[in-house]
Design a protein around this motif. Sequence first.
Motif, PDB file in Angstrom:
ATOM      1  N   GLY A  75      -6.287  -5.046 -11.147  1.00  0.00           N
ATOM      2  CA  GLY A  75      -7.172  -3.812 -11.257  1.00  0.00           C
ATOM      3  C   GLY A  75      -6.476  -2.806 -12.389  1.00  0.00           C
ATOM      4  O   GLY A  75      -6.133  -3.369 -13.504  1.00  0.00           O
ATOM      5  N   ASN A  76      -6.410  -1.528 -12.092  1.00  0.00           N
ATOM      6  CA  ASN A  76      -5.518  -0.702 -12.842  1.00  0.00           C
ATOM      7  C   ASN A  76      -4.199  -0.488 -12.708  1.00  0.00           C
ATOM      8  O   ASN A  76      -3.726   0.648 -13.009  1.00  0.00           O
TER       9      ASN A  76
ATOM     10  N   ASN B 211     -10.037  -6.230  -6.385  1.00  0.00           N
ATOM     11  CA  ASN B 211      -9.329  -5.917  -7.522  1.00  0.00           C
ATOM     12  C   ASN B 211      -8.644  -4.570  -7.482  1.00  0.00           C
ATOM     13  O   ASN B 211      -8.308  -4.025  -8.421  1.00  0.00           O
ATOM     14  N   ALA B 212      -8.380  -4.024  -6.431  1.00  0.00           N
ATOM     15  CA  ALA B 212      -7.610  -2.910  -5.997  1.00  0.00           C
ATOM     16  C   ALA B 212      -6.447  -3.090  -5.091  1.00  0.00           C
ATOM     17  O   ALA B 212      -6.492  -3.677  -3.943  1.00  0.00           O
TER      18      ALA B 212
ATOM     19  N   SER C  87      -3.832  -1.509  -2.520  1.00  0.00           N
ATOM     20  CA  SER C  87      -3.684  -0.422  -1.948  1.00  0.00           C
ATOM     21  C   SER C  87      -2.277  -0.136  -1.514  1.00  0.00           C
ATOM     22  O   SER C  87      -2.051   0.845  -1.054  1.00  0.00           O
TER      23      SER C  87
ATOM     24  N   TRP D 169       0.852   2.637 -12.162  1.00  0.00           N
ATOM     25  CA  TRP D 169      -0.685   2.656 -11.543  1.00  0.00           C
ATOM     26  C   TRP D 169      -1.561   3.618 -12.084  1.00  0.00           C
ATOM     27  O   TRP D 169      -1.278   4.628 -12.342  1.00  0.00           O
TER      28      TRP D 169
ATOM     29  N   GLY E 193      -6.729   7.043  -9.083  1.00  0.00           N
ATOM     30  CA  GLY E 193      -7.550   6.673  -8.093  1.00  0.00           C
ATOM     31  C   GLY E 193      -7.174   7.324  -6.819  1.00  0.00           C
ATOM     32  O   GLY E 193      -6.453   8.028  -6.567  1.00  0.00           O
TER      33      GLY E 193
ATOM     34  N   ARG F  99      -2.409   5.262  -2.791  1.00  0.00           N
ATOM     35  CA  ARG F  99      -1.894   3.968  -2.869  1.00  0.00           C
ATOM     36  C   ARG F  99      -0.607   4.160  -2.443  1.00  0.00           C
ATOM     37  O   ARG F  99      -0.055   5.261  -2.424  1.00  0.00           O
TER      38      ARG F  99
END
Length: 240
Positions: free
Chosen positions: A85-86, A106-107, A109, A122, A125, A128
């Motif tokens: 992901g990002n 694709n994230a 947590s 990171w 978003g 996390r």
Amino acid sequence: MTQHLLQGRQEKEILWYQRRDVLKAAAAWVALGGLPAAMAQQRSNIVQLTGDAMINGAPLSPQQSIQTGDAIQTGPGSNLIFVIGNASFQVRQNSRLSVERGATLNAVSLLRLLTGAVASVWGKGVDRSIVLPTLTAGIRGTGVYAEIFADRGDRNYFCNCYGTVAMSAGTEKRVSRADYHQAFWADPYPNPEGKFLTPASALNHSDEELEFLAGLVEQRTSWQLAGRKGSRDGSGSMTY
């Protein structure tokens, strides 16, 4: 990847060669289109794998992809860099960790570090977390480094390289806001002053490593944006 042996050279020189290899790998990853291209082409999200690593108990190859829910273990002398992901991750040798799933496949947590060390960047978003045996860090859009020091009784170390992190250790809670490396020791028992979190200096990670991790997810570090740096004393501030 070539393994670099000392062979009469100084350790700093060897580290320079290793860092050069990492930068080459990162440049090649970006040239191939980064994560969006990797996903579209069903290509691996591993940027670099040096040495041996395991995924879910089986040998990891550079052609595989690491997904949320996977457990990762690196061997002696290994270095693993990947993107989900990002978020981007650099896992050091002799590390065990898991990347747990967020709202989508694709994230990530939660990153749970059991042994060893990992640097990560990171994107912004939802909340996390990074979990160590004696510390939990809630993160949003930041670069961090975490290490468990086996030679110091598995003492936990955490550096907020830039950004905002909400930390908890024992009964202590603290919010770290840093432009340039604010670092802490996190202990299982309070010190004589009743503190679980105590200041530390920036250890075992470099600006260049955070910069290339940020570049993998199309970010820039706070010191790149500001055009200046601070002291690596762990205070978190820049030099003006």
